[in-house]
Design a protein around this motif. Structure first.
Motif, PDB file in Angstrom:
ATOM      1  N   ARG A 107       0.615  -1.318  -0.069  1.00 47.82           N
ATOM      2  CA  ARG A 107      -0.012  -0.064   0.001  1.00 47.82           C
ATOM      3  C   ARG A 107       0.768   1.385   0.179  1.00 47.82           C
ATOM      4  O   ARG A 107       0.545   2.486  -0.512  1.00 47.82           O
ATOM      5  N   PHE A 108       1.994   1.357   0.874  1.00 46.41           N
ATOM      6  CA  PHE A 108       2.857   2.398   0.830  1.00 46.41           C
ATOM      7  C   PHE A 108       3.259   2.646  -0.640  1.00 46.41           C
ATOM      8  O   PHE A 108       3.513   3.776  -1.115  1.00 46.41           O
ATOM      9  N   LEU A 109       3.664   1.667  -1.526  1.00 47.33           N
ATOM     10  CA  LEU A 109       3.899   1.752  -2.665  1.00 47.33           C
ATOM     11  C   LEU A 109       2.979   1.988  -3.917  1.00 47.33           C
ATOM     12  O   LEU A 109       3.172   1.736  -5.166  1.00 47.33           O
ATOM     13  N   GLY A 110       1.826   2.275  -3.402  1.00 44.99           N
ATOM     14  CA  GLY A 110       0.607   2.740  -4.269  1.00 44.99           C
ATOM     15  C   GLY A 110      -0.205   1.652  -4.927  1.00 44.99           C
ATOM     16  O   GLY A 110      -0.711   1.763  -5.733  1.00 44.99           O
ATOM     17  N   GLN A 111       0.050   0.175  -4.238  1.00 45.51           N
ATOM     18  CA  GLN A 111      -0.559  -0.519  -5.034  1.00 45.51           C
ATOM     19  C   GLN A 111      -2.061  -0.776  -4.133  1.00 45.51           C
ATOM     20  O   GLN A 111      -2.338  -0.644  -3.168  1.00 45.51           O
ATOM     21  N   ALA A 112      -3.189  -1.101  -5.152  1.00 44.43           N
ATOM     22  CA  ALA A 112      -4.423  -1.241  -4.855  1.00 44.43           C
ATOM     23  C   ALA A 112      -4.805  -2.683  -4.116  1.00 44.43           C
ATOM     24  O   ALA A 112      -5.521  -3.240  -4.750  1.00 44.43           O
ATOM     25  N   VAL A 113      -4.382  -2.654  -2.998  1.00 45.08           N
ATOM     26  CA  VAL A 113      -4.488  -4.028  -2.077  1.00 45.08           C
ATOM     27  C   VAL A 113      -5.649  -4.002  -1.586  1.00 45.08           C
ATOM     28  O   VAL A 113      -6.390  -3.293  -0.826  1.00 45.08           O
ATOM     29  N   PRO A 124       4.086   6.151  -6.083  1.00 40.45           N
ATOM     30  CA  PRO A 124       4.293   7.385  -6.053  1.00 40.45           C
ATOM     31  C   PRO A 124       5.685   8.021  -6.472  1.00 40.45           C
ATOM     32  O   PRO A 124       6.539   7.461  -5.931  1.00 40.45           O
ATOM     33  N   ARG A 125       5.758   9.089  -7.070  1.00 41.41           N
ATOM     34  CA  ARG A 125       6.866   9.754  -7.679  1.00 41.41           C
ATOM     35  C   ARG A 125       7.223  10.928  -6.810  1.00 41.41           C
ATOM     36  O   ARG A 125       7.310  12.089  -7.218  1.00 41.41           O
ATOM     37  N   GLN A 126       7.753  10.413  -5.493  1.00 43.40           N
ATOM     38  CA  GLN A 126       8.119  11.462  -4.515  1.00 43.40           C
ATOM     39  C   GLN A 126       9.223  10.823  -3.750  1.00 43.40           C
ATOM     40  O   GLN A 126       9.329   9.557  -3.733  1.00 43.40           O
ATOM     41  N   ALA A 127       9.885  11.760  -3.020  1.00 43.73           N
ATOM     42  CA  ALA A 127      11.153  11.029  -2.437  1.00 43.73           C
ATOM     43  C   ALA A 127      11.007  10.471  -1.239  1.00 43.73           C
ATOM     44  O   ALA A 127      11.796   9.536  -0.391  1.00 43.73           O
TER      45      ALA A 127
END
Length: 303
Positions: free
Chosen positions: A260-266, A292-295
């Motif tokens: 989820r942190f990596l943007g996956q639709a779990v 997400p495209r952020q640091a």
């Protein structure tokens, strides 16, 4: 015949794995596996004073318990001093590496520019020869005035002017240990790494590794720097900020959290699934485009 894609996960044994480590491991693992690639495990224990006894074995056991499967034997940096010495000798022979007498205090007294990732940019004190009566304490790599640039798969175009932003950087430290920048470049070449997926906290050091690759005549891998998890104070989760260790008994839930942190639709029901079921879902539904495209991402902002 080796696959086109070869990735790696390379933790340092300075303590147990934490959520931030898991995010990097999950991102690199799924990027490799969903492209039919290999995924290698490297223990970056070259900085021996920082190693915690038993941490490396704990890391390996934790990864196995979380369902990670790596290709081939684990590579230990502490067993590869001869390879690093050979690379340094090649750079010395071409005049790209030179001895340096400077102590940290002397650098602090003479440097005028901050380095891009903290500290001070080396002012080049010894690059034209050692002061009379003094011997080298460390070895540095000459950098040029040209810009080093690359296109990161997540963070976009990254460029550094190494002479201004870093200065000539250390390859062999004053304590006799090889520096991270040299060890990681040598090992990525040795292992045939094609793709490096890791945390954005290492983004600023990548141009130094690319410069090393260019100096040695090695190919440059593709890079993707994942957002790092930060705490309520805005600090990156790390052993230094007392990030809690991963718990094997909560492996499935932690994996879901990393996805989820990596943007996956779990889906919600996956929170009650087994480790094997989480991985089965992830292998089918992984989307690099969703990352997400952020640091950095504060954990407190996640749903």
């Amino acid at each position: 015949m080796s696959p086109v894609y070869r990735g790696r996960f390379a933790p340092s044994p300075t303590g147990p794995l934490h959520f931030g480590s898991l995010v990097a491991a999950v991102g690199s693992y799924l990027d490799a596996r969903t492209q039919g690639g290999e995924w290698l495990l490297r223990i970056e224990d070259v900085d021996t004073p920082r190693n915690v006894p038993g941490a490396a074995e704990n890391i390996i056991a934790t990864l196995a318990a979380f369902g990670f499967e790596w290709d081939g034997p684990v590579l230990w940096q502490s067993r590869r001093r001869e390879a690093y010495a050979a690379a340094l000798a090649q750079l010395q022979a071409t005049g790209l590496a030179y001895g340096c007498t400077c102590s940290r205090k002397e650098i602090a007294d003479s440097a005028s520019r901050p380095a891009i990732d903290g500290g001070l940019a080396y002012p080049g004190t010894c690059r034209h020869g050692l002061p009379a009566g003094r011997s080298a304490r460390a070895w540095r790599l000459r950098v040029g005035a040209a810009e080093i640039a690359f296109d990161d798969r997540l963070q976009g175009h990254v460029a550094q002017q190494l002479e201004r932003d870093v200065g000539d950087f250390v390859l062999l430290r004053a304590d006799g240990l090889f520096a991270y920048q040299l060890a990681v470049a040598v090992d990525d070449q040795f292992q045939g790494i094609s793709d490096i997926v890791r945390g954005a906290d290492l983004l600023a050091s990548t141009p130094r590794q690319i410069w090393l690759q260019q100096c040695m005549g090695w190919p440059t891998p593709r890079y993707a720097h994942l957002p790092v998890a930060s705490n309520a104070a805005g600090e990156k989760l790390s052993k230094q900020t007392l990030a809690p260790a991963l718990q094997v008994g909560q492996a499935a839930a932690a994996l879901v959290g990393a996805l989820r942190f990596l943007g996956q639709a779990v889906p919600a029901e996956l929170a009650r699934a087994s480790v094997a079921e989480v991985w089965a879902w992830a292998h089918v539904h992984w989307s690099f485009a969703a990352i997400p495209r952020q640091a950095a991402i504060p954990l407190a902002t996640l749903p």
